[in-house]
Design a protein around this motif. Structure first.
Motif, short mmCIF file in Angstrom:
data_model
loop_
_atom_site.label_atom_id
_atom_site.label_comp_id
_atom_site.label_asym_id
_atom_site.label_seq_id
_atom_site.Cartn_x
_atom_site.Cartn_y
_atom_site.Cartn_z
N GLY A 271 1.10 -0.94 0.10
CA GLY A 271 -0.20 0.15 -0.10
C GLY A 271 0.91 1.33 -0.21
N GLN A 272 2.07 0.92 0.86
CA GLN A 272 3.30 2.18 0.72
C GLN A 272 3.60 2.99 -0.60
OE1 GLN A 272 5.71 3.36 4.48
NE2 GLN A 272 7.12 2.99 2.42
N PHE A 273 3.88 2.04 -1.12
CA PHE A 273 4.29 1.71 -2.27
C PHE A 273 3.35 2.20 -3.35
CE2 PHE A 273 4.60 -0.15 -6.67
CZ PHE A 273 6.15 0.76 -7.63
N LEU A 274 2.20 2.03 -3.43
CA LEU A 274 1.70 2.86 -4.41
C LEU A 274 1.22 3.75 -4.59
CD1 LEU A 274 -1.39 -0.86 -5.12
CD2 LEU A 274 0.02 0.58 -6.17
N GLY A 280 3.92 9.94 -7.03
CA GLY A 280 5.81 10.24 -8.48
C GLY A 280 6.82 9.91 -7.45
N ARG A 281 6.86 9.50 -5.75
CA ARG A 281 7.91 9.12 -5.81
C ARG A 281 9.22 8.29 -6.22
NH1 ARG A 281 7.06 11.10 0.41
NH2 ARG A 281 9.41 10.76 0.17
N GLU A 282 8.33 6.66 -6.76
CA GLU A 282 8.39 5.22 -6.99
C GLU A 282 9.12 5.16 -8.48
OE1 GLU A 282 9.94 3.03 -5.04
OE2 GLU A 282 8.77 3.97 -3.59
N ASP A 283 10.14 4.21 -8.69
CA ASP A 283 10.61 4.53 -10.19
C ASP A 283 9.51 3.50 -10.86
OD1 ASP A 283 11.84 3.73 -12.57
OD2 ASP A 283 13.13 2.65 -11.60
N ARG A 284 9.25 4.20 -11.80
CA ARG A 284 7.90 2.94 -12.85
C ARG A 284 8.46 1.81 -13.44
NH1 ARG A 284 9.05 2.86 -17.91
NH2 ARG A 284 10.65 4.40 -18.49
N CYS A 285 9.47 1.65 -13.29
CA CYS A 285 9.76 0.58 -13.49
C CYS A 285 10.01 -0.76 -12.55
CB CYS A 285 11.51 0.44 -14.27
SG CYS A 285 11.87 1.93 -15.29
N GLN A 286 9.88 -0.32 -11.01
CA GLN A 286 9.20 -1.39 -10.83
C GLN A 286 7.89 -1.91 -10.31
OE1 GLN A 286 12.70 -0.45 -9.28
NE2 GLN A 286 12.22 -1.41 -7.54
N LEU A 287 7.06 -1.55 -11.52
CA LEU A 287 6.08 -1.53 -11.36
C LEU A 287 5.95 -3.14 -12.87
CD1 LEU A 287 3.44 -1.17 -9.99
CD2 LEU A 287 2.51 0.24 -11.25
#
Length: 379
Positions: A271-274, A280-287
């Motif tokens: 939930g925190q990652f989502l 916009g604070r996480e790298d899109r490549c992680q998804l």
């Protein structure tokens, strides 16, 4: 001839080493999710017309004595339970079809049930995903125990956030942002998902407690399956890296408690990652989507069946949380409508529901396209 043989062997290896593990993991997660809908729906007295693993044309199936068609369909990227009165695989009402139902069918039609029964049936899918994760972790802890290391700093990397904050070798982590920690794994779980966030660390040093603030920096590392991941780190090394961690063994009851705790932690981290991803604070490549999951399933299978089952457990958490997002046609979108209906004492108008449903479907399709692009070209 040699090239043809090599190609065939290569394809066979890919099929058995990647596709089969991927379908195994996905089928388990989908089956458990849909079984949640089915079991609670049946408990609520709702009629079920079909239970499908996969979408599209039926490959094989049978009809049980209650009239439910159990089937395996051609496109193995999901599944559905079709209740009496549904227009399709997304539990959307069919007003014309409902009008034509017989009195007996109307008594078991999904959309004519009290709102609490519909909500319970819809929520059961994601909830069963969480149960699957808790069961897997509980069994793993009961069989193998858990490798842990004490939250003690063995080394501080020069110039790291920890060094800047004044963390020293020999310090023992007590809490982070008010959250108590018992193992070094607890420290890693909290820090890894908080890159860029100032965190308050309470440490035990020479018999007294000190408080420091450090901001984890985003760093690319390898996860347990050798996949590149970007996580937050503060630059401390624990004895787990320098020596052997100890094993904590659990009895059956303790294993269940630890399994539930680990599941809640996985839910919180996802939930925190989502949330951070939307900001916009996480790298899109992680998804990633099916291609990345298939690659991970192949790597997990090469390390042993227990790795594959643990991957299924973690994927189950992700599927459960994604389905709870308040976006039609996801389960969370239906729950949102039921919540509004419960407050207003009447269903949302068909025009509004249809407009929101179409917008939600567009969002889901865009998201699916995004993860497929990420899988194939994005990273």
């Amino acid at each position: 001839m040699g090239e043809v043989t090599g190609t065939l062997f290569g394809f066979g290896s890919f099929l058995l080493g990647t596709i089969v593990p991927f379908l195994f993991v996905l089928t388990i997660v989908v089956f458990v999710h849909e079984m949640g809908h089915y079991l609670v729906g049946r408990w609520c007295g709702i009629g079920v017309k079909a239970f499908s693993i996969g979408f599209g044309p039926e490959l094989a199936g049978f009809t049980d004595r209650r009239g439910t068609r159990w089937k395996l369909s051609a496109i193995p990227l999901g599944g559905y339970v079709k209740f009496v009165g549904d227009v399709g695989a997304t539990s959307s009402p069919d007003a014309d079809a409902i009008e034509k139902l017989s009195p007996e069918e109307r008594r078991v039609a999904f959309h004519l049930q009290p709102v609490w029964k519909r909500a319970a049936t819809v929520f059961a899918g994601p909830f069963f995903n969480f149960i699957l994760t808790a069961v897997v972790f509980s069994v793993m802890f009961a069989l193998f125990g858990r490798y842990v290391a004490d939250p003690v700093v063995a080394e501080v990397q020069p110039g790291s956030p920890a060094a800047v904050a004044g963390i020293h070798p020999g310090d023992r982590f007590v809490s982070i942002n008010g959250i108590s920690v018992e193992t070094f794994g607890d420290v890693q779980r909290i820090v890894s998902g908080r890159a860029g966030d100032p965190l308050t660390f309470v440490l035990e040093r020479d018999g007294r407690q000190v408080s420091v603030t450090a901001t984890p920096k985003l760093t690319e590392q390898k996860d347990a399956l050798d996949n590149p991941v970007k996580i937050g780190v503060i630059g401390v090394i624990n004895n787990q890296e320098l020596g052997q961690p100890r094993v904590v063994e659990y009895g059956p009851v303790e294993a269940v408690g630890a399994g539930i705790e680990e599941t809640m932690s996985a839910i919180a981290r996802t939930g925190q990652f989502l949330k951070r991803f939307v900001e916009g604070r996480e790298d899109r490549c992680q998804l990633g989507g099916p291609v990345k999951i298939a690659d991970m399933a192949g790597k997990a299978a090469s390390r042993g069946f227990e790795w594959l089952i643990q991957l299924a457990a973690l994927l189950s958490v992700g599927i459960g949380i994604l389905n709870l997002l308040p976006i039609p046609p996801l389960d969370g979108g239906h729950l949102l409508f039921y919540g509004i209906e419960a407050v207003l004492r009447r269903p949302v108008s068909e025009q509004v529901a249809e407009a929101v449903y179409r917008a939600g479907m567009l969002m889901v399709l865009i998201f699916m396209g995004f993860v497929f692009w990420n899988d194939l070209f994005g990273c």
